[in-house]
Structures are given as C-alpha cells and as structure tokens.
Design a protein around this motif. Structure first.
Motif, PDB file in Angstrom:
ATOM      1  N   GLN A 158      17.555  16.181 -32.257  1.00  0.00           N
ATOM      2  CA  GLN A 158      17.452  16.511 -30.847  1.00  0.00           C
ATOM      3  C   GLN A 158      16.239  15.853 -30.189  1.00  0.00           C
ATOM      4  OE1 GLN A 158      17.632  20.677 -30.100  1.00  0.00           O
ATOM      5  NE2 GLN A 158      18.358  20.385 -28.022  1.00  0.00           N
ATOM      6  N   GLY A 159      15.148  15.709 -30.903  1.00  0.00           N
ATOM      7  CA  GLY A 159      13.972  15.028 -30.355  1.00  0.00           C
ATOM      8  C   GLY A 159      14.266  13.577 -30.043  1.00  0.00           C
ATOM      9  N   ARG A 160      15.006  12.914 -30.932  1.00  0.00           N
ATOM     10  CA  ARG A 160      15.386  11.518 -30.685  1.00  0.00           C
ATOM     11  C   ARG A 160      16.337  11.411 -29.501  1.00  0.00           C
ATOM     12  NH1 ARG A 160      15.489  11.083 -36.668  1.00  0.00           N
ATOM     13  NH2 ARG A 160      13.582   9.962 -37.184  1.00  0.00           N
ATOM     14  N   LEU A 161      17.151  12.444 -29.295  1.00  0.00           N
ATOM     15  CA  LEU A 161      18.038  12.458 -28.144  1.00  0.00           C
ATOM     16  C   LEU A 161      17.237  12.411 -26.849  1.00  0.00           C
ATOM     17  CD1 LEU A 161      20.859  13.060 -26.758  1.00  0.00           C
ATOM     18  CD2 LEU A 161      20.185  15.452 -26.934  1.00  0.00           C
ATOM     19  N   PHE A 162      16.208  13.231 -26.763  1.00  0.00           N
ATOM     20  CA  PHE A 162      15.417  13.277 -25.537  1.00  0.00           C
ATOM     21  C   PHE A 162      14.597  12.005 -25.349  1.00  0.00           C
ATOM     22  CE2 PHE A 162      15.838  17.997 -26.152  1.00  0.00           C
ATOM     23  CZ  PHE A 162      16.770  18.134 -25.136  1.00  0.00           C
ATOM     24  N   ILE A 163      14.143  11.399 -26.430  1.00  0.00           N
ATOM     25  CA  ILE A 163      13.410  10.134 -26.314  1.00  0.00           C
ATOM     26  C   ILE A 163      14.339   9.035 -25.805  1.00  0.00           C
ATOM     27  CG2 ILE A 163      12.262   8.316 -27.634  1.00  0.00           C
ATOM     28  CD1 ILE A 163      11.070  10.562 -29.369  1.00  0.00           C
ATOM     29  N   GLY A 164      15.544   8.973 -26.334  1.00  0.00           N
ATOM     30  CA  GLY A 164      16.511   7.983 -25.864  1.00  0.00           C
ATOM     31  C   GLY A 164      16.907   8.211 -24.421  1.00  0.00           C
ATOM     32  N   PHE A 165      17.081   9.471 -24.041  1.00  0.00           N
ATOM     33  CA  PHE A 165      17.393   9.798 -22.653  1.00  0.00           C
ATOM     34  C   PHE A 165      16.264   9.373 -21.729  1.00  0.00           C
ATOM     35  CE2 PHE A 165      16.645  12.917 -19.272  1.00  0.00           C
ATOM     36  CZ  PHE A 165      17.742  12.643 -18.470  1.00  0.00           C
ATOM     37  N   ALA A 166      15.033   9.668 -22.121  1.00  0.00           N
ATOM     38  CA  ALA A 166      13.884   9.330 -21.282  1.00  0.00           C
ATOM     39  C   ALA A 166      13.722   7.815 -21.148  1.00  0.00           C
ATOM     40  CB  ALA A 166      12.621   9.946 -21.857  1.00  0.00           C
ATOM     41  N   ALA A 167      13.949   7.079 -22.225  1.00  0.00           N
ATOM     42  CA  ALA A 167      13.818   5.621 -22.160  1.00  0.00           C
ATOM     43  C   ALA A 167      14.876   5.018 -21.249  1.00  0.00           C
ATOM     44  CB  ALA A 167      13.924   5.029 -23.558  1.00  0.00           C
ATOM     45  N   ALA A 168      16.107   5.473 -21.360  1.00  0.00           N
ATOM     46  CA  ALA A 168      17.174   4.946 -20.511  1.00  0.00           C
ATOM     47  C   ALA A 168      16.941   5.318 -19.050  1.00  0.00           C
ATOM     48  CB  ALA A 168      18.525   5.462 -20.983  1.00  0.00           C
ATOM     49  N   GLU A 169      16.489   6.525 -18.812  1.00  0.00           N
ATOM     50  CA  GLU A 169      16.235   6.966 -17.443  1.00  0.00           C
ATOM     51  C   GLU A 169      15.043   6.231 -16.840  1.00  0.00           C
ATOM     52  OE1 GLU A 169      17.592   8.962 -14.252  1.00  0.00           O
ATOM     53  OE2 GLU A 169      18.487   9.002 -16.238  1.00  0.00           O
TER      54      GLU A 169
END
Length: 75
Positions: free
Chosen positions: A47-58
């Motif tokens: 789940q932490g990697r999910l939020f990092i990927g979301f933040a990078a794309a955003e």
C-alpha cells in the motif's frame, strides 16, 4: 508564426501531459488491484508503494498544468 499562437499551441501541448497523468494514475491503481486480488495477504505491504506511485503520477500532471498556465498567462 505569431507569438500568441505559438504560446497557445505550447500550452495545448503541455495539457496533453495532464491526460497522460490521469492514465498513469489509472495504471497504478489497476496494477495494485490486480496484485491485491492475486495475493490478498501481500496487499497491506504494497500500500505504501501504491501511494508513492500515485503521488509521482499526479506530480507530473500538476507540473504539466503549471507549465500550461505559465505559458498562457505569464509568457
């Protein structure tokens, strides 16, 4: 080419990045859901990697938006 037309054309091209960022966010969540459905016990650890990927794309989408706004209103 007229400078005003070039400025608006550049802003339109920068706006393409906003749409691509939306596709990136969709891909991040799709990959997470696919992995979570295959192995539900490992979903909490990813789940932490999910939020990092979301933040990078955003972030890339926001940067494209800022470039478009700067080209339209400042340059």
């Amino acid at each position: 080419m007229d400078p005003q037309a070039a400025k608006l054309l550049g802003a339109g091209l920068a706006a393409i990045g906003i749409g691509l960022a939306a596709l990136g966010v969709g891909n991040v969540f799709a990959a997470f859901l696919q992995g979570a459905l295959r192995n539900p016990s490992a979903a909490d650890g990813q789940q932490g990697r999910l939020f990092i990927g979301f933040a990078a794309a955003e972030l890339l989408g926001l940067l494209a938006f800022v470039v478009a706004v700067i080209l339209v209103f400042v340059a």
